[in-house]
Design an enzyme around this catalytic site. Structure first.
Site, PDB file in Angstrom:
ATOM      1  N   ASP A  75       0.832  -1.199   0.000  1.00 45.23           N
ATOM      2  CA  ASP A  75       0.000   0.000   0.000  1.00 45.23           C
ATOM      3  C   ASP A  75       0.864   1.246   0.000  1.00 45.23           C
ATOM      4  O   ASP A  75       2.027   1.220   0.432  1.00 45.23           O
ATOM      5  CB  ASP A  75      -0.900   0.022   1.237  1.00 45.23           C
ATOM      6  CG  ASP A  75      -2.001  -1.016   1.168  1.00 45.23           C
ATOM      7  OD1 ASP A  75      -2.346  -1.439   0.047  1.00 45.23           O
ATOM      8  OD2 ASP A  75      -2.523  -1.392   2.230  1.00 45.23           O
ATOM      9  N   SER A  76       0.298   2.350  -0.444  1.00 47.59           N
ATOM     10  CA  SER A  76       1.045   3.609  -0.486  1.00 47.59           C
ATOM     11  C   SER A  76       1.538   4.010   0.902  1.00 47.59           C
ATOM     12  O   SER A  76       2.621   4.589   1.050  1.00 47.59           O
ATOM     13  CB  SER A  76       0.181   4.730  -1.089  1.00 47.59           C
ATOM     14  OG  SER A  76      -1.019   4.882  -0.358  1.00 47.59           O
TER      15      SER A  76
END
Length: 281
Positions: A75-76
């Site tokens: 995930d970012s």
């Protein structure tokens, strides 16, 4: 003049050919913020520029001058190890559907978010003062071994060809995916300072740390979300020993760290060392 142009072009062609001849796997460090896809594009652009390619477009898929892919989305908001396949190494990534990965996760008790991590909006707050370290460690036992887990709505999973997270951001109604079997090889509480806690996790493919932390909060009669997440190991690659940081995203450093991908070595890696590089967070 023609000779001069030829001499200038020769090193560029040579560098690009060397880059395109790479076949194998290596690991890079992904920082918090960008998506895994954006990190890969930044890596690809840096390598093409070093090879002398003018105005490289790393997002161009047709007639790619460099074939490259990653083996498991982070995930970012997460950071850590991202395994990269280059050339024929990308074919290895597509065959690896289950395997061991390690994470360090910092969770926060008392607050639940719509994304199950710190990037989302708080949707629930509950007391957590009743939770002791002993309670926490006892609950971890129920989340170790072969368990059933519901993936987060905000995830890289797709419906009708679109990522669930993208559909939600567009305002579409998305139903939760059904629970599916996942494996947790090891789960330990490293630190407990309410509302914060730190977990060491070793899991198989298809496992979501965010779902684990959310489920733990509910099991403890409270709620929780992931505040920080770091992937520390994937297959034979570790963050400490193998990850190349951005300043080392060069052909020379990759050549030194590349795990080669000849046909015989590919079979050996798939069967013995890297049973999977695909993962979900």
């Amino acid at each position: 003049m023609a000779g001069s142009i030829s001499n200038t072009a020769a090193p560029v062609t040579s560098s690009l050919s060397k880059l395109q001849s790479l076949n194998g796997l290596f690991a890079i460090y992904k920082k918090q913020g960008p998506t895994s896809a954006n990190v890969l594009n930044t890596l690809k652009e840096a390598l093409l520029k070093e090879a002398g390619v003018q105005n490289p477009n790393p997002r161009k898929r047709k007639k790619q001058s460099l074939k490259i892919g990653h083996g498991g989305t982070l995930d970012s908001a997460a950071s850590g190890l991202l395994v990269v396949g280059v050339g024929n190494g990308t074919k290895m990534l597509s065959t690896m559907l289950a395997g061991s990965k390690k994470y360090v996760a910092v969770g926060e008790l008392g607050k639940a978010t719509d994304t199950l991590d710190a990037t989302g909006s708080v949707i629930l707050e509950k007391d957590f003062e009743h939770i002791t370290k002993l309670d926490f460690e006892e609950k971890l036992k129920a989340f170790t071994g072969d368990i059933m887990q519901v993936p987060p709505l905000y995830s890289a999973l797709k419906k009708d060809g679109q990522r669930l997270s993208v559909m939600l951001k567009k305002g579409h109604k998305v139903e939760a995916k059904p629970a599916r079997p996942v494996t947790v090889y090891n789960l330990t509480l490293q630190e407990f300072k309410p509302p914060l806690f730190t977990l060491d996790i070793e899991c198989g493919g298809g496992f979501y740390v965010r779902s684990l932390v959310d489920d733990l909060g509910k099991a403890l009669s409270s709620c929780a979300h992931v505040k920080e997440l770091i992937r520390t190991k994937q297959g034979q690659f570790t963050l400490e020993e193998h990850a190349l940081y951005e300043e080392k995203w060069t052909l020379a450093h990759i050549l030194r760290s590349l795990q080669p991908c000849s046909h015989s070595e590919q079979e050996l890696l798939c069967c013995h060392y890297l049973p999977c590089l695909f993962s979900f967070i």
